[in-house]
Design a protein around this motif. Structure first.
Motif, PDB file in Angstrom:
ATOM      1  N   LYS A 121       0.227  -5.125  -3.375  1.00  0.00           N
ATOM      2  CA  LYS A 121       0.029  -3.765  -4.033  1.00  0.00           C
ATOM      3  C   LYS A 121       0.648  -3.852  -5.407  1.00  0.00           C
ATOM      4  CE  LYS A 121       0.239   1.745  -4.631  1.00  0.00           C
ATOM      5  NZ  LYS A 121       0.438   2.667  -3.580  1.00  0.00           N
ATOM      6  N   ASP A 147      -6.832  -3.740   0.522  1.00  0.00           N
ATOM      7  CA  ASP A 147      -6.679  -2.371   0.483  1.00  0.00           C
ATOM      8  C   ASP A 147      -6.407  -1.830  -0.910  1.00  0.00           C
ATOM      9  OD1 ASP A 147      -6.477   0.105   1.694  1.00  0.00           O
ATOM     10  OD2 ASP A 147      -4.396   0.067   2.288  1.00  0.00           O
ATOM     11  N   THR A 176      -6.304   1.540  -2.525  1.00  0.00           N
ATOM     12  CA  THR A 176      -6.134   2.998  -2.489  1.00  0.00           C
ATOM     13  C   THR A 176      -6.014   3.659  -3.419  1.00  0.00           C
ATOM     14  OG1 THR A 176      -3.082   2.442  -4.323  1.00  0.00           O
ATOM     15  CG2 THR A 176      -3.661   1.261  -1.823  1.00  0.00           C
ATOM     16  N   GLU A 177      -5.791   4.876  -3.879  1.00  0.00           N
ATOM     17  CA  GLU A 177      -5.788   5.865  -4.756  1.00  0.00           C
ATOM     18  C   GLU A 177      -5.053   5.136  -5.581  1.00  0.00           C
ATOM     19  OE1 GLU A 177      -7.597   8.910  -4.454  1.00  0.00           O
ATOM     20  OE2 GLU A 177      -8.032   8.839  -1.963  1.00  0.00           O
ATOM     21  N   GLU A 215     -14.250  -0.220  -1.617  1.00  0.00           N
ATOM     22  CA  GLU A 215     -13.234   0.775  -2.344  1.00  0.00           C
ATOM     23  C   GLU A 215     -14.026   2.514  -1.849  1.00  0.00           C
ATOM     24  OE1 GLU A 215     -12.746   4.187  -4.110  1.00  0.00           O
ATOM     25  OE2 GLU A 215     -14.136   2.751  -5.606  1.00  0.00           O
TER      26      GLU A 215
END
Lengths: 332, 332
Positions: free
Chosen positions: A102, A126, A128-129, A149
């Motif tokens: 990330k 992943d 993420t927000e 997403e």
DNA sequence: TTTATTTGTGAAAACGTTGCACTTAGGCAA
DNA sequence: TTGCCTAAGTGCAACGTTTTCACAAATAAA
């Protein structure tokens, strides 16, 4: 130093503006003038400076590509699709590996925006927000490829992973199997841990086969983890008679793991993979697998991105490409 | 529109130059001033425009990478090495596929120079006089990776292909083989058609084994061409008892081609590959192969390029990395 | 012929930085 | 006191294009 548009203008007795017009194919130039300018360009070996152009025009004809790992067969194939279409539309590509980390992903995003790319293609695990938030803040378009997403806010190109997994497992059930294992990639990857797993479960449920935790074993995408996964399954009191594997590379591992123990494929064990990478035909028996059109996903994603960059109208921000099962010899 | 260095300067009551110093870590700034500027940068969300910076400083911290085909396992692995080192030295990479097509290669070279890259990493097959001429004209450094240029004028990173091929074939001869085939990549590729072939011939000659044209068969790097190559060899009156294959992927093809005809490996036929890609452990029997450190070649080439870009002293423009043979189960 | 329209061209202002030549304010030695 | 040095800044001209606007010349329409 290097020859500039100004040098050309002086030599050709025209203004910089005219040279710029000639270079950019603007029709408002008298043919004779154009010819004269072109000759000078040729003579001086003038090559427009794309950086200066980028500053003035606010377009760099460069797109950023954030990819987990270019050395993976899967992503390399997608990258090729991306690059081919990019070339077709005269874009260049800045390519960087994120390792699905990330921090790196967000860092790369910023670097690329700083470099004023005209758009970004993102592949990752992943989303993420925080990712979504950053994506939305970007003033250039962003498209996801082979990356989901969950709220479908960001444009993306995928296949229907849930359905694809369902299809594979359903096919196995149709053949009469009751004990079907699922060797998956890391469960924190939504495609594996959510979508494919859900498809697997749905197929079982529909056939009233009880879900057994012991039949789901997690690998890390690698060949070796496929072998280990089979080892684990082989220790079960009741071994599976069929295995659905989340990626081709792991599927090869599973096949070899089984063969190393003397298990005959497909007679004693049927195996179906996922992706249809070139690996699938490089084993004996050849691998039956769900085809995910990697090249096409890359190509379509890039094409979609060009539309956004040109501010063309797009009717479908979420594109789902078709999948199918390629039947080979690892199933009967 | 977007926030610029000017906005930051105004808000912080300093000059643009001071902001520039803060951003670039120049020490000539009073700590209190630095802090103030940093706060404003944070508050306004200022992100330096790399294009403007590139124009003013004449550095883009971007290097061009010309690669035959990113979807090939071999090159993908090298690309990863390149990118990792580039990242380490804060460079980004513009990556393009050339398909070893001269036109494309030269075109890409020009595009990248137009984009003002700080250096170029070139991978290709045949490096012609024209290539060399263009390379020499370039005002930024160029390094070749896994690519040979016969006069050694352009800096490059390779292994000794001739010696590596010799070693592999010599090893086979030591085991008593007399009929050793060579399945090669395209012969117009200097590495395959010149270097490796030369090593093969030298080993034979040294052992007084006559060179037999029929034992050299040309493939196109693909798995399928490996199968076909074996088919051709199988038709010979006197079949080979060992095969040296120019790439791992073709070696897998050769192995499967042989196995499909019931030939047992390594008992009836020994096979040695080249490259040691991940493929080598994904066959049964596992492939004995010459290891060419692809990741390292990419990494070292990129490192070399950074030295040139920083105008550091380089004592050896031609670097030759070591190779070795990894013994697995496709040889006895 | 006169007037409107197109076509071709040039001058100069962006674009957002960096680099360079200068100021200014202190501190210190003579 | 004066002069000199240094640290910390300032201000502005590059960097090499594109783009807007203005305008002249050529052409078409009235």
């Amino acid at each position: 130093m290097n020859v500039t548009i100004y040098d050309v203008a002086r030599e050709a007795n025209v203004s910089m503006a005219t040279v710029s017009r000639v270079v950019n194919g603007n029709p408002n130039v008298k043919p004779s003038t154009r010819k004269k300018v072109l000759e000078v360009i040729e003579r001086l070996g003038y090559r427009p400076n794309a950086v200066a152009r980028g500053l003035a025009s606010k377009k760099t004809t460069t797109v950023g590509v954030i990819i987990p790992d270019i050395s993976s067969i899967f992503f390399a194939e997608m990258a090729r699709g991306i690059e081919d279409i990019a070339t077709m539309y005269k874009y260049n590509i800045i390519l960087s590996n994120s390792d699905q980390n990330k921090e790196k992903e967000l860092h790369l995003l910023n670097t690329m925006l700083a470099k004023q790319v005209d758009g970004i293609l993102f592949m990752g695990g992943d989303v993420t927000e925080e990712h979504v938030e950053q994506f939305k803040k970007s003033d250039v378009p962003i498209v996801l490829a082979a990356t989901i997403e969950k709220n479908n806010i960001i444009p993306s190109v995928n296949i229907d992973y849930e359905q694809a997994a369902y299809d594979a497992v359903h096919m196995l059930i149709e053949k009469g199997h009751k004990r079907i294992a699922y060797v998956t990639g890391p469960l924190n990857d939504p495609i594996n841990g959510l979508k494919k797993l859900a498809g697997y479960r749905r197929a079982l449920e529909e056939a009233s086969i009880a879900y057994d935790d012991a039949l789901v074993v997690e690998g890390d995408y690698t060949y070796d983890s496929g072998i280990e996964a089979y080892d684990k399954l082989a220790e079960l009191a009741e071994r599976p008679t069929a295995i659905f594997v989340g990626t081709d590379e792991m599927a090869l591992g599973v096949i070899h793991g089984a063969q190393d123990r003397g298990v005959r494929i497909p007679d004693e064990l049927e195996v179906v993979g996922f992706d249809n990478t070139r690996l699938a035909t490089m084993v004996r028996p050849k691998l039956t697998t769900v085809v995910q059109p990697m090249y096409d996903i890359g190509a379509v994603a890039m094409r979609l991105l060009t539309k956004y960059m040109n501010k063309e109208h797009v009717d479908n921000h979420i594109v789902v490409l078709p999948h199918r099962i390629e039947y080979r010899d690892s199933t009967k």
